[in-house]
Design an enzyme around this catalytic site. Structure first.
Site, short mmCIF file in Angstrom:
data_model
loop_
_atom_site.label_atom_id
_atom_site.label_comp_id
_atom_site.label_asym_id
_atom_site.label_seq_id
_atom_site.Cartn_x
_atom_site.Cartn_y
_atom_site.Cartn_z
N GLU A 233 0.51 -1.05 0.33
CA GLU A 233 -0.31 -0.10 -0.42
C GLU A 233 0.70 1.40 -0.22
O GLU A 233 0.73 2.20 0.83
CB GLU A 233 -1.18 0.04 1.57
CG GLU A 233 -0.32 -0.21 2.69
CD GLU A 233 -1.85 -0.51 3.27
OE1 GLU A 233 -2.79 0.03 3.45
OE2 GLU A 233 -1.34 -0.28 4.42
N GLU B 218 -5.56 -6.94 -0.72
CA GLU B 218 -6.24 -6.98 1.48
C GLU B 218 -7.77 -6.37 0.97
O GLU B 218 -8.36 -5.83 0.44
CB GLU B 218 -5.69 -5.95 2.04
CG GLU B 218 -3.98 -6.45 2.41
CD GLU B 218 -3.44 -5.84 3.40
OE1 GLU B 218 -3.88 -4.98 4.63
OE2 GLU B 218 -2.26 -5.45 2.99
C1 BGC Z 1 -2.23 -2.73 6.30
C2 BGC Z 1 -2.59 -3.87 7.38
C3 BGC Z 1 -3.62 -3.36 8.29
C4 BGC Z 1 -4.56 -3.86 7.57
C5 BGC Z 1 -5.33 -2.81 8.94
C6 BGC Z 1 -3.35 -2.18 5.70
O1 BGC Z 1 -3.71 -1.23 5.51
O2 BGC Z 1 -1.77 -3.50 5.08
O3 BGC Z 1 -1.00 -4.30 7.81
O4 BGC Z 1 -3.07 -4.96 9.75
O5 BGC Z 1 -4.62 -2.54 6.60
O6 BGC Z 1 -5.95 -1.84 9.43
#
Ligand code: BGC
Length: 505
Positions: free
Chosen positions: A185, A395
């Site tokens: 990200e 994600e």
């Molecule tokens: C990040 C993770 C984080 C998740 C939830 C993402 O943007 O890559 O490391 O735990 O968000 O906050």
């Protein structure tokens, strides 16, 4: 459970799922990858074992009272058990990151044999269970030694060190890893770590919300992002020259992508939304696809925005085989240049962007609303504006209070809604190739430590053994992947009934 509450839950599920058209895993292309993710500092623990040295995340977490990743899920010792959970679940891919300081403790120079062995073993374990590894090279955990020596990502020296680290990873793991993300990200990393002071290494200008020891919110995010693009492009060039023909993998950069939608249908709000898309997506995607920053950003930022030389522009352009997307929720955008309902969005990058962002849900950072249509919008925008690049959703997931409540029905609804959005996008021509739930199991969370979690497995962080227990979402995802569950209200209700009858701690 009382009959009334049973009926209430039943009603909530019927209402929440009734808008979804039924679909199954088989509606997706066969080579589409469904996985789940974690990252090194959040999952591994063993922070000072076997030669690992501190990263900026260790330092950052130890300076706040939200806990730390010293032990986290103890994945370093329990990786075999976790891979077994993944295999039992029917997971097709696992996304994890490599701790730079576990592999190369000084940031550059000698390799730590025990670190090397850990990642080789993990990758072997995944492969032997038929699970595709997706490796992220950098997930917020810069070697502290490089931060101390030259300031990490705000110094161009990072390009050489990052490329040398990537070289070791490609050489040592590349025969078994076909999917590489260079930087996690990168957009929000630059903003939150160098503008807002919210994430490691925690730089920002003095402000009334966060007490940063160093930083300049009006220049550092742009400098760090510039070096990230150059470091990514340099690693990608190396991969293509030295490894790709033999290893046959792909390499990409990932960006954080909020869904963005005009608050009203006025022309002004439409323009404001386009501006937000230029800032939040175009900042990295325009250089990656077309070789330069968006003109809107150049105009607004003037000399604060670094400039690519012709050679750099050529190197950055086309350096991503795919775009990784990190997506959680959607914001409405209006042209009103006043304060956002998130205080942190009123300075630095967000102030430069000059739009007002209104959350679609309530205003807590941890209660992000499920807005699958927002993700569909992101995928459509990328298809239309960036030549339809291959995409992995790296994600997506739902935060909930971290407690022993295994019946995480809102998370199931969230995930199935988003998977449905991905299916719609694919039907509309998006070249999306994979979807990863954040997170495989509860981990040490980036913004909230151990108070909220996204995992499909509950981890008891008070238990020295860090016992894992499946939540409803784990059963649901498993059923979806194994083809025993259709995404339809009926199947979800049945699963939920079965789960409440059987779950125990
Ligand atoms: C990040 C993770 C984080 C998740 C939830 C993402 O943007 O890559 O490391 O735990 O968000 O906050």
């Amino acid at each position: 459970m009382k009959p009334f509450s049973q009926f209430f839950i039943f009603l909530v599920i019927v209402l929440a799922t009734s808008y979804i058209d039924a679909f199954t895993r088989n509606d997706f292309p066969e080579d589409f990858l469904f996985g789940a993710a974690t990252s090194a500092y959040q999952w591994e623990g063993a922070a000072d074992e076997d030669g690992r040295t501190p990263s900026v995340w260790d330092t950052f977490s130890h300076s706040y009272d939200t806990g730390n990743g010293d032990v986290a899920c103890d994945g370093y010792h329990q990786y075999k058990e976790d891979v077994k959970l993944m295999a039992d679940m029917g997971l097709e891919a696992f996304r994890f990151s490599i701790s730079w300081t576990r592999l190369i403790p000084n940031g550059r120079g000698p390799i730590n044999p025990k670190g090397l062995l850990f990642y080789k073993n993990l990758i072997k374990e995944l492969r032997s269970h038929g699970i595709e590894p997706h490796v992220t090279l950098y997930h917020y955990d810069l070697p502290q030694s490089l931060e101390d020596e030259y300031g990490g990502w705000i110094n161009r020296k990072i390009i050489e060190d990052f490329t040398a680290f990537a070289d070791v990873c490609f050489r040592e793991f590349g025969d078994d890893v076909k999917l590489w993300t260079t930087i996690n990200e990168a957009t929000i990393f630059a903003i939150a770590s160098y503008g807002e002071g919210l994430t490691p290494p925690g730089h920002c200008s003095p402000n009334k919300f966060i007490n940063c020891s160093t930083g300049n919110s009006s220049t550092e995010p742009y400098l760090a992002a510039h070096n990230m693009l150059l470091a990514h492009a340099s690693a990608s060039k190396l991969y293509r020259l030295k490894y790709k023909s033999k290893q046959r993998g792909s390499i990409g950069l990932s960006i954080f992508a909020f869904g963005l939608s005009p608050y009203t249908n006025s022309k002004d709000d439409e323009i404001a939304t386009q501006r937000a898309k230029d800032f939040l997506f175009g900042w990295m995607l325009k250089p990656l696809v077309f070789g330069d920053y968006p003109s809107e950003m150049k105009r607004t930022l003037g000399s604060r925005l670094p400039v690519f030389s012709e050679e750099e522009s050529e190197q950055v352009k086309g350096s991503s085989d795919f775009v990784g997307i990190i997506h959680y929720t959607t914001f409405y955008v209006t042209n009103r240049a006043s304060a956002s309902n998130f205080p942190i969005m009123n300075q630095g990058f967000f102030k430069d962007m000059g739009v007002y962002m209104i959350s679609t849900g309530n205003s807590s950072l941890f209660e992000w609303e499920a807005t699958p249509w927002g993700l569909e919008g992101v995928l459509e925008h990328l298809k239309q504006s960036y030549n339809n690049p291959p995409i992995y959703i790296l994600e997506n997931g739902k935060p909930m209070k971290h407690d022993s409540m295994l019946q995480d029905t809102p998370r199931v609804e969230y995930i199935q809604g988003y998977i449905g959005a991905v299916l719609n996008a694919i039907k509309n021509g998006s070249d999306t190739r994979g979807y990863f739930v954040w997170s495989m199991i509860d981990v040490y969370e980036l913004l909230s430590g151990y108070t909220t979690s996204f995992g499909m497995y509950y981890v008891n962080f008070s238990d020295p053994g860090r016992k894992r227990s499946p939540k409803l979402s784990a059963s649901w995802y498993s059923g979806f992947l194994n083809g025993t569950i259709d995404v339809s209200s009926q199947d979800t209700i049945q699963l939920q009934r079965k789960f409440s009858g059987s779950s125990s701690f």
